[in-house]
Structure formats: C-alpha cells, structure tokens
Design a protein around this motif. Structure first.
Motif, PDB file in Angstrom:
ATOM      1  N   TYR A 204     -16.348   3.707 -11.001  1.00 51.13           N
ATOM      2  CA  TYR A 204     -15.288   3.589 -11.990  1.00 51.13           C
ATOM      3  C   TYR A 204     -15.788   3.903 -13.394  1.00 51.13           C
ATOM      4  O   TYR A 204     -15.052   4.466 -14.212  1.00 51.13           O
ATOM      5  N   MET A 207     -15.818   7.650 -13.560  1.00 50.56           N
ATOM      6  CA  MET A 207     -14.471   8.208 -13.652  1.00 50.56           C
ATOM      7  C   MET A 207     -13.817   7.901 -14.997  1.00 50.56           C
ATOM      8  O   MET A 207     -13.062   8.720 -15.527  1.00 50.56           O
ATOM      9  N   LYS A 212     -10.562   9.935 -15.645  1.00 50.69           N
ATOM     10  CA  LYS A 212      -9.889  10.063 -14.355  1.00 50.69           C
ATOM     11  C   LYS A 212      -9.544   8.725 -13.705  1.00 50.69           C
ATOM     12  O   LYS A 212      -8.976   8.704 -12.616  1.00 50.69           O
ATOM     13  N   LEU A 213      -9.874   7.605 -14.356  1.00 53.73           N
ATOM     14  CA  LEU A 213      -9.624   6.300 -13.757  1.00 53.73           C
ATOM     15  C   LEU A 213      -8.274   5.759 -14.225  1.00 53.73           C
ATOM     16  O   LEU A 213      -8.035   5.630 -15.420  1.00 53.73           O
ATOM     17  N   ASP A 217      -6.678   0.208 -12.580  1.00 57.40           N
ATOM     18  CA  ASP A 217      -7.942  -0.129 -11.928  1.00 57.40           C
ATOM     19  C   ASP A 217      -8.969  -0.719 -12.898  1.00 57.40           C
ATOM     20  O   ASP A 217     -10.124  -0.939 -12.512  1.00 57.40           O
ATOM     21  N   TYR A 340      -6.877  -2.022  -5.338  1.00 56.17           N
ATOM     22  CA  TYR A 340      -7.210  -0.911  -6.223  1.00 56.17           C
ATOM     23  C   TYR A 340      -6.484   0.354  -5.786  1.00 56.17           C
ATOM     24  O   TYR A 340      -6.246   0.572  -4.590  1.00 56.17           O
ATOM     25  N   GLU A 341      -6.159   1.193  -6.760  1.00 55.66           N
ATOM     26  CA  GLU A 341      -5.541   2.490  -6.466  1.00 55.66           C
ATOM     27  C   GLU A 341      -6.586   3.525  -6.081  1.00 55.66           C
ATOM     28  O   GLU A 341      -6.357   4.364  -5.218  1.00 55.66           O
ATOM     29  N   THR A 342      -7.756   3.454  -6.727  1.00 54.40           N
ATOM     30  CA  THR A 342      -8.788   4.477  -6.538  1.00 54.40           C
ATOM     31  C   THR A 342      -9.765   4.040  -5.458  1.00 54.40           C
ATOM     32  O   THR A 342     -10.479   3.050  -5.620  1.00 54.40           O
ATOM     33  N   TRP A 343      -9.833   4.809  -4.376  1.00 51.92           N
ATOM     34  CA  TRP A 343     -10.728   4.495  -3.257  1.00 51.92           C
ATOM     35  C   TRP A 343     -11.847   5.521  -3.096  1.00 51.92           C
ATOM     36  O   TRP A 343     -12.785   5.290  -2.330  1.00 51.92           O
ATOM     37  N   HIS A 345     -13.934   9.280  -4.931  1.00 59.15           N
ATOM     38  CA  HIS A 345     -14.098  10.324  -5.938  1.00 59.15           C
ATOM     39  C   HIS A 345     -15.317  11.146  -5.550  1.00 59.15           C
ATOM     40  O   HIS A 345     -16.394  10.608  -5.300  1.00 59.15           O
ATOM     41  N   LYS A 396      -9.834  11.928   0.940  1.00 57.79           N
ATOM     42  CA  LYS A 396      -8.429  11.826   0.550  1.00 57.79           C
ATOM     43  C   LYS A 396      -7.562  11.500   1.760  1.00 57.79           C
ATOM     44  O   LYS A 396      -6.648  10.667   1.681  1.00 57.79           O
ATOM     45  N   ARG A 399      -7.809   7.776   2.655  1.00 59.21           N
ATOM     46  CA  ARG A 399      -7.031   6.915   1.772  1.00 59.21           C
ATOM     47  C   ARG A 399      -5.536   7.036   2.075  1.00 59.21           C
ATOM     48  O   ARG A 399      -4.807   6.039   2.088  1.00 59.21           O
TER      49      ARG A 399
END
Length: 493
Positions: A204, A207, A212-213, A217, A340-343, A345, A396, A399
């Motif tokens: 994070y 990002m 990009k985060l 998050d 969390y939205e971001t799993w 990257h 992707k 997720r």
C-alpha cells in the motif's frame, strides 16, 4: 557478497548471487523486455497461518514451486475452536486430508443460546442439514488442523524465524528482504501474514506513492469487541455430561445490560472443551483504556478472567473451565474487521486476513481464507506462459472470483456479531426479534444457501457430489481440461 535464498532449489545456505539473481536487482532505467517462460511461477508465501499453509498444500499438489516464510520460531496456534462446513470440506477430500480431519473433529449438531441466568433464548439446529449439504459441520480445536496441514509440507519448503520486512517488484520479478537481512527472489509474492500484514503495508505504501491506492484502503480496522479463548485439558464426564459423546452440542450465553459479555463452550475430541468470552467495547473508550494487545498471544489475562470467573454455565461457572485450561493456552485479542478493496498489484497478492478481516461470529473467517487459497491456486495453475502481463491477469481474475463472495460473508459476520455479542438496546431488540419471531426456515435456508458456494481445486479430480442441494458452478481450468483430453480421460465438473 550478499546472502540469498535459492527459490528454485529451496536451499537456505548463504551463497554468492547468480547472474540471474543479479538480473533481478531492480536497477533503474532497464530497457530489457519483460521475461517470459513456459515454466510455472516461483511463489513466495509470507505467513504460515491457515491461509499460507492451505495454499502451500494446494501448490504442492499443483506442482507449483513455492517457499513459505514464517516470522515465528514454530507454528503453534493457540487453542481456539474452528468449524468447517460444506463450503470448504470438498477440498479436504481432494487433498486427501478429509479422513485425518474427521479423526480430530466432532459433528456440530446444535447450539443452545441462553441468558446469563441459563434461561433459553433460542437454538440453532444443524442435525438435518447433512441431507442437503452432504456434510456435517466439523468442529475441532484449531491446532489440530495446523498439525494436519504442516504434515503435508516438505520441511525444506517452510522457513521459520523468517519475517518478511519489505519487498521490491518490477517487470522481471519480486525481491523480498527478511528480518535477518537475507533476500529471496521469486515471480509472485503472496501476503498471507494476517490482519497486520507487513506485505500489505509495503504494497500500500508503494501504491500510495504511485497514486494508485484507493482512499478507502487507508482507513483503520474497526475494533468493537475483545475476545479471550482457551481449550481445556481432558475433563471428567461425570462433571461435564456429554463431553465424551462423539458429537458436539454447543452453548452460547449472553450477558445482561450490566454485563456486556457473551461466552460459549463446545466439546471437542479428547474429552476437552473449547471456550471463548467476548466483550463488547464501549464505543467511546480508547483502545489503550481497554487492552493493549492486537494479536493472539498468551500474555497474562488476569483482568478479564476476574471479570468472567463467576459467570454461570450449564456445567458450573466459567472459572471451572478456565482452571482446567493450561495458562499458556489462554489468549485474548481484539476482534477487528475490515474489507479492503485492493488485493493485488503487479506481482503481489493478498489472501485471508491480509485482504479481509471478518468477525468470528459466523465462523467463516478461516473458511474464506482457505477459499482464497483455492481460487488463487487455480489461477496460478492456469498461468501460462509466465509473464508479467499473465501474472497481472491471473491475480485480477482471483480477486474478481472472490470479492463478491467475501463481501457477503463480511456483512453476515457483522450481523452475526450484533446478534451474538451485541448489548446496545437496538441489538437487544434485534436479537429478541430474530430468536422469537423469525421463522426457523428462514435461518436454515440462509445457512444452506451459503453451502452452495464451494470452490474446489480445478487441477485435481473433483470431490464426490454430496447432498441433495445445488452447488454453484465455478470457472473451469483450461489447462486441466487439455491435460485430460490428451490423456484420454473425461473431466467431470
């Protein structure tokens, strides 16, 4: 000369870096094209909790090379209770772990819900669910599952006292730096290192610097409850009737307005009993004014034990169970929750509590962590050829297959916590309505609906179809289908 870990061979010995490893030193301004190969990815797993161990078992069967790094000296979870159901047990059959699990489990047939003075509030009965789901709810002590999963991992692939501190990634690979100063290189890094994941924090930060985060998050996990758990030694059936019966009838007790606690107990094999006590925190109280630990640990629990020692149970008082539990097997922790939205990257991906922390009210936190591992293993198995673009697509896909299901369970765990642990006047009214006026069929249909989602390892023969209920279809493996066609076999999905 720097010390490295050779991922391909699993050697942990200090050695001079090879030209290939030096190529992954992430020098700036490289104009070389991204690496592409036909081999499987080398996977680095941070964290030997249930998510990491289950993923390692799956990758072992998929013939995908991996290394598992754990910060602790040994994998020794404390004795909290677990319950697995039809939405994960088919994978245990695929992996050949089901029979071993059944040996250390009791079927959980019912749970009585009582008030602090032992008056009945309601009851959850799962005795007939097996007709639809095909599986009993398997109840056991968490350390038993760890033993089973560890037994299937080759010792040279799991490395203790190796905490992941940070990592770098680019189009050519990922380099992980461990606490002892050594480094390791691979193709994909999996953050399975829990709610306070170092992998997620580093990811994070990277990002956020890149813009990009998502803002959502950057929020902190919510802390609404604190939990103390333990597993007793062998108990006398004369004093604890039913503890020696090969089925578990659990009890949940809910305190009154002056005692914002809920406490429960379930018998497990060995004439033992798993128990827990949950305290609803005052929303205005600071964390420092409550308890200071944020992870499971066997520190002194004197303050909380004194509070609950004389609480009633069907067997006497909570103090009897506490006294029958080795002190090192009693722990407490904040019950935190966040989705969390971001799993993922680039080459890094999160699973289990690192991606979503669920409250334990519905018993689905560990299940969702293992479901993550199953779906991720499927995506990695179909990852060919190996390239940075292929990795991004695979992560992707993982997720996208999982997020909606996890969100549903996340929301269910919040509602379950209100019913089981809540002590505000709104939560008491809600509990009274659900347990006294909601049709039992509605509760049962909701549970049976959850059992329809049961992701399996698509690179292994499917588990036998059990139960009369429907099962949701999942994305098939193109690679496995091609292998079956080439071998002249027929794949059943």
């Amino acid at each position: 000369m720097s010390t490295s870990i050779d991922v391909s061979s699993g050697s942990m010995e200090g050695k001079e870096e090879s030209p290939a490893q030096k190529h992954l030193k992430f020098f700036k301004g490289s104009q070389l094209p991204p690496l592409i190969s036909n081999g499987p990815p080398h996977v680095l797993i941070s964290g030997a909790g249930l998510a990491g161990l289950f993923l390692a078992n799956l990758l072992e069967r998929a013939n995908i090379p991996y290394q598992l790094f754990e910060r602790a000296k040994e994998v020794l979870p404390l004795g909290s209770i677990m319950c697995l159901t039809a939405n994960i047990l088919p994978v245990f059959e695929q992996l050949g772990l089901y029979d071993d699990l059944m040996k250390v489990s009791h079927p959980s047939l019912s749970t009585k819900i009582l008030s602090a003075d032992l008056k009945k509030i309601g009851e959850f009965n799962a005795e007939n669910d097996i007709e639809v789901t095909g599986y009993h709810r398997a109840l056991f002590s968490r350390p038993e599952l760890y033993k089973i999963l560890l037994s299937r991992i080759p010792p040279h692939k799991i490395h203790m006292s190796k905490k992941v501190m940070s990592f770098l990634q680019n189009k050519d690979g990922v380099m992980v730096r461990l606490q002892d100063g050594s480094t390791v290189h691979g193709d994909i890094l999996v953050g399975a290192d829990g709610a306070h994941s170092a992998v997620r924090q580093t990811l994070y930060q990277e990002m956020e610097k890149q813009g990009k985060l998502p803002q959502c998050d950057t929020r902190r996990m919510m802390k609404g409850y604190i939990c103390m758990v333990g597993t007793t030694g062998p108990l006398d059936p004369a004093k604890y009737p039913g503890v020696d019966v090969p089925a578990s009838d659990g009890t949940l007790l809910i305190g009154n307005s002056s005692s914002p606690y809920a406490w429960s107990m379930f018998s497990v094999p060995g004439n033992k009993m798993c128990w827990n006590v949950v305290l609803q925190l005052d929303v205005d109280a600071s964390e420092d004014e409550q308890f200071r630990n944020s992870e499971w640990s066997s520190i002194t629990n004197k303050r909380m034990i004194e509070e609950v020692y004389h609480f009633k149970t069907p067997y006497g008082i909570m103090g009897d169970l506490i006294d029958a539990t080795p002190s090192e097997q009693i722990s407490r922790v904040f019950l935190e929750d966040i989705l969390y939205e971001t799993w993922h990257h680039m080459r890094t991906v999160l699973i289990g509590d690192a991606a979503h922390k669920l409250l334990p009210s519905t018993g689905q936190g560990a299940v969702n962590a293992m479901q993550d591992a199953v779906v991720l293993a499927n995506c990695l198995y179909d990852l060919t050829p190996l390239s940075i673009d292929g990795i991004k697509t695979a992560l992707k896909d993982y997720r996208e297959q999982r997020f909606a299901h996890v969100k549903t369970q996340y929301e269910a765990s919040q509602m379950g916590a209100k019913l089981q642990y809540g002590h505000t006047w709104q939560e008491r009214i809600l509990r009274h309505f659900v347990f006294n006026y909601m049709p039992k069929s509605v509760q049962r249909n909701h549970i049976l609906k959850d059992s329809q989602y049961r992701p399996q390892a698509m690179f292994l023969p499917p588990a036998p179809k059990r139960g009369s209920g429907p099962v949701l279809a999942q994305k098939p493996s193109k690679r496995y289908a091609e292998k079956q066609t080439m071998s002249g076999s027929t794949m059943v999905v």
